[in-house]
Design a protein around this motif. Structure first.
Motif, PDB file in Angstrom:
ATOM      1  N   VAL A   1      13.137   5.118   3.721  1.00  8.97           N
ATOM      2  CA  VAL A   1      12.138   4.126   3.672  1.00  8.97           C
ATOM      3  C   VAL A   1      12.913   3.015   4.734  1.00  8.97           C
ATOM      4  N   ASP A   2      14.084   2.814   4.718  1.00  6.34           N
ATOM      5  CA  ASP A   2      14.658   2.123   5.575  1.00  6.34           C
ATOM      6  C   ASP A   2      15.953   2.778   6.431  1.00  6.34           C
ATOM      7  N   ALA A   3      15.932   1.909   7.600  1.00  2.00           N
ATOM      8  CA  ALA A   3      17.029   2.314   8.557  1.00  2.00           C
ATOM      9  C   ALA A   3      18.210   1.587   7.989  1.00  2.00           C
ATOM     10  N   SER A   4      19.238   2.251   7.181  1.00  2.00           N
ATOM     11  CA  SER A   4      20.629   1.336   6.747  1.00  2.00           C
ATOM     12  C   SER A   4      21.577   2.433   6.905  1.00  2.00           C
ATOM     13  N   THR A   5      22.868   1.728   6.802  1.00  3.49           N
ATOM     14  CA  THR A   5      24.108   2.529   6.763  1.00  3.49           C
ATOM     15  C   THR A   5      23.935   3.391   5.821  1.00  3.49           C
ATOM     16  N   ARG A   6      23.366   3.355   4.597  1.00  3.77           N
ATOM     17  CA  ARG A   6      23.428   4.375   3.662  1.00  3.77           C
ATOM     18  C   ARG A   6      22.372   5.445   4.022  1.00  3.77           C
ATOM     19  N   THR A   7      21.222   5.251   4.644  1.00  4.31           N
ATOM     20  CA  THR A   7      20.372   6.208   4.912  1.00  4.31           C
ATOM     21  C   THR A   7      20.776   6.973   6.130  1.00  4.31           C
ATOM     22  N   ILE A   8      21.614   6.346   6.983  1.00  6.28           N
ATOM     23  CA  ILE A   8      22.222   7.042   8.417  1.00  6.28           C
ATOM     24  C   ILE A   8      23.222   7.950   7.734  1.00  6.28           C
ATOM     25  N   GLN A   9      24.077   7.465   7.037  1.00  8.54           N
ATOM     26  CA  GLN A   9      25.008   8.306   6.133  1.00  8.54           C
ATOM     27  C   GLN A   9      24.388   9.623   5.484  1.00  8.54           C
ATOM     28  N   GLY A  10      23.197   9.546   4.904  1.00  9.75           N
ATOM     29  CA  GLY A  10      22.321  10.489   4.369  1.00  9.75           C
ATOM     30  C   GLY A  10      21.976  11.423   5.288  1.00  9.75           C
ATOM     31  N   ALA A  11      21.573  11.025   6.553  1.00 14.25           N
ATOM     32  CA  ALA A  11      21.009  11.850   7.347  1.00 14.25           C
ATOM     33  C   ALA A  11      22.173  12.792   8.287  1.00 14.25           C
ATOM     34  N   ILE A  12      23.468  12.111   8.164  1.00 15.45           N
ATOM     35  CA  ILE A  12      24.784  12.635   8.658  1.00 15.45           C
ATOM     36  C   ILE A  12      25.054  13.909   7.573  1.00 15.45           C
ATOM     37  N   GLU A  13      24.958  13.478   6.331  1.00 14.21           N
ATOM     38  CA  GLU A  13      25.273  14.533   5.346  1.00 14.21           C
ATOM     39  C   GLU A  13      24.454  15.917   5.198  1.00 14.21           C
ATOM     40  N   GLN A  14      23.314  15.331   5.720  1.00 11.73           N
ATOM     41  CA  GLN A  14      21.955  16.561   5.807  1.00 11.73           C
ATOM     42  C   GLN A  14      22.079  17.355   7.175  1.00 11.73           C
ATOM     43  N   ARG A  15      22.805  16.895   7.861  1.00 10.67           N
ATOM     44  CA  ARG A  15      23.167  17.471   9.405  1.00 10.67           C
ATOM     45  C   ARG A  15      21.614  17.171  10.068  1.00 10.67           C
ATOM     46  N   ALA A  16      21.049  16.074   9.831  1.00 14.63           N
ATOM     47  CA  ALA A  16      19.821  15.749  10.473  1.00 14.63           C
ATOM     48  C   ALA A  16      20.298  15.077  11.740  1.00 14.63           C
ATOM     49  N   ASN A  17      19.227  15.515  12.689  1.00 20.53           N
ATOM     50  CA  ASN A  17      19.557  14.506  14.132  1.00 20.53           C
ATOM     51  C   ASN A  17      18.379  13.853  14.470  1.00 20.53           C
ATOM     52  N   LEU A  18      17.226  13.440  13.620  1.00 18.39           N
ATOM     53  CA  LEU A  18      16.247  12.585  13.682  1.00 18.39           C
ATOM     54  C   LEU A  18      16.053  11.992  12.142  1.00 18.39           C
ATOM     55  N   LEU A  19      16.218  10.459  12.375  1.00 17.62           N
ATOM     56  CA  LEU A  19      15.990   9.828  11.089  1.00 17.62           C
ATOM     57  C   LEU A  19      14.625   9.059  11.476  1.00 17.62           C
ATOM     58  N   ILE A  20      13.757   9.427  10.394  1.00 17.87           N
ATOM     59  CA  ILE A  20      12.226   8.827  10.583  1.00 17.87           C
ATOM     60  C   ILE A  20      12.313   7.914   9.316  1.00 17.87           C
ATOM     61  N   VAL A  21      11.893   6.474   9.897  1.00 18.42           N
ATOM     62  CA  VAL A  21      11.788   5.389   8.570  1.00 18.42           C
ATOM     63  C   VAL A  21      10.667   4.519   8.766  1.00 18.42           C
ATOM     64  N   HIS A  22      10.396   3.922   7.692  1.00 20.90           N
ATOM     65  CA  HIS A  22       9.441   2.911   7.447  1.00 20.90           C
ATOM     66  C   HIS A  22       9.751   1.483   8.318  1.00 20.90           C
ATOM     67  N   HIS A  23      10.877   1.148   7.621  1.00 22.81           N
ATOM     68  CA  HIS A  23      11.616  -0.339   8.275  1.00 22.81           C
ATOM     69  C   HIS A  23      12.606   0.149   9.138  1.00 22.81           C
ATOM     70  N   GLY A  24      12.588  -0.249  10.410  1.00 29.37           N
ATOM     71  CA  GLY A  24      13.600   0.193  11.258  1.00 29.37           C
ATOM     72  C   GLY A  24      14.705  -0.525  11.578  1.00 29.37           C
ATOM     73  N   LEU A  25      15.294  -0.572  12.521  1.00 33.40           N
ATOM     74  CA  LEU A  25      16.525  -1.272  12.913  1.00 33.40           C
ATOM     75  C   LEU A  25      16.456  -2.701  13.168  1.00 33.40           C
ATOM     76  N   PHE A  26      15.419  -3.255  13.494  1.00 37.21           N
ATOM     77  CA  PHE A  26      15.269  -4.453  14.390  1.00 37.21           C
ATOM     78  C   PHE A  26      14.450  -5.427  13.421  1.00 37.21           C
ATOM     79  N   TRP A  27      14.600  -5.439  12.273  1.00 37.14           N
ATOM     80  CA  TRP A  27      13.688  -6.573  11.410  1.00 37.14           C
ATOM     81  C   TRP A  27      14.325  -7.787  11.775  1.00 37.14           C
ATOM     82  N   ALA A  28      15.673  -8.056  11.974  1.00 39.33           N
ATOM     83  CA  ALA A  28      16.374  -9.245  11.823  1.00 39.33           C
ATOM     84  C   ALA A  28      16.319  -9.974  13.403  1.00 39.33           C
ATOM     85  N   GLY A  29      15.588  -9.315  14.242  1.00 39.54           N
ATOM     86  CA  GLY A  29      15.478  -9.725  15.670  1.00 39.54           C
ATOM     87  C   GLY A  29      16.830  -9.443  16.435  1.00 39.54           C
ATOM     88  N   ALA A  30      17.019 -10.095  17.486  1.00 39.99           N
ATOM     89  CA  ALA A  30      18.290  -9.761  18.337  1.00 39.99           C
ATOM     90  C   ALA A  30      19.403 -10.205  17.658  1.00 39.99           C
TER      91      ALA A  30
END
Ligand SMILES: [Zn+2]
Length: 262
Positions: free
Chosen positions: A50-79
């Motif tokens: 659902v979210d691009a977060s440290t937790r989900t990125i870590q989950g992707a690493i553990e799954q050996r995935a090299n593409l993370l697809i999310v509903h809420h991306g990295l840039f919600w908070a702006g620059a």
């Protein structure tokens, strides 16, 4: 089906952009739909969350995935400076060659793989038309049915719990029946949504979350609102994208659960 070993990020992103009509659907500024981070590739495995977060990125690493697809991306908070937790996200992505693809409103409103259509199906409801106006689009869905509102609330509660959430139900009284319903996942409850619901004679509004005043307004308007939790209400769309990519490219995928409790 193409050879998974030769599917590039550009191939997968072009397929998703076409499916989701990424360039046509308006969205909030911070959504930045499409590829958010590139990688060297090719795409070997997808993680969806659902979210691009440290937790989900870590989950992707553990799954050996090299593409993370999310509903809420990295840039919600702006620059913001790439420091602290923001740096940590970027560091992990680049170190493990993980690309990020985000889809916000295009994924919410899609009639087949969208969060709203899939949540309706999960709750045993058949959408008849759109709901939840945003600029030129309708993000949610609405339709008719005839269960006791308490029964519908139970279905919402069960689903929400399964996804790590908790249902908050407003206006669900024993004798009440739902005849017209609307769903708007995520932050779907607002004064505008309630006004739209009232005008469409919707008696039960199903959302992820909403501000406190929406519960008061709903009570005064005689509309039951089922707040399923923002996270829980938006877990189905990214899963459907994972399945769609596997079907089209033969790339395996897994869902990274990271409930926030909200
Ligand atoms: Zn959302």
């Amino acid at each position: 089906m193409t050879d998974a070993a030769r599917s590039t990020l550009a191939d997968v992103a072009a397929y998703l952009d076409d499916l989701l009509r990424t360039s046509e659907v308006p969205d909030y500024r911070g959504a930045m739909n499409g590829i958010q981070v590139e990688h060297v590739g090719p795409v070997m495995r997808c993680a969806v969350a659902v979210d691009a977060s440290t937790r989900t990125i870590q989950g992707a690493i553990e799954q050996r995935a090299n593409l993370l697809i999310v509903h809420h991306g990295l840039f919600w908070a702006g620059a913001q400076p790439i420091r602290g937790h923001v740096y940590e996200r970027v560091r992990r992505l680049l170190t493990h060659d993980i690309a990020v693809y985000a889809s916000h409103l295009p994924l919410d409103l899609h009639p087949v793989v969208g969060n709203n259509a899939l949540l309706a199906r999960e709750l045993g409801l058949a959408p008849a038309s759109g709901f939840g106006r945003f600029e030129s689009i309708e993000v949610g869905v609405k339709g008719s049915c005839d269960p006791a509102t308490a029964v519908l609330a139970e279905r919402c509660e069960e689903f929400s719990r399964r996804e790590g959430g908790r249902l908050v139900a407003v206006g669900v009284i024993p004798e009440r029946r739902t005849t017209r319903w609307a769903i708007c996942t995520g932050a779907g409850a607002s004064s505008d949504a309630l006004r739209e619901a009232k005008a469409a004679q919707v008696d039960t509004l199903i959302v992820g979350e909403g501000p406190h005043h929406t519960a008061i307004e709903a009570e005064e308007l005689g509309i039951a609102v089922l707040y399923m939790g923002h996270y829980a209400s938006e877990t189905l769309g990214v899963r459907a994208l994972g399945a769609e990519i596997e079907r089209a490219f033969g790339i395996p995928w897994s869902f990274i659960a990271a409930p926030t409790g909200l």
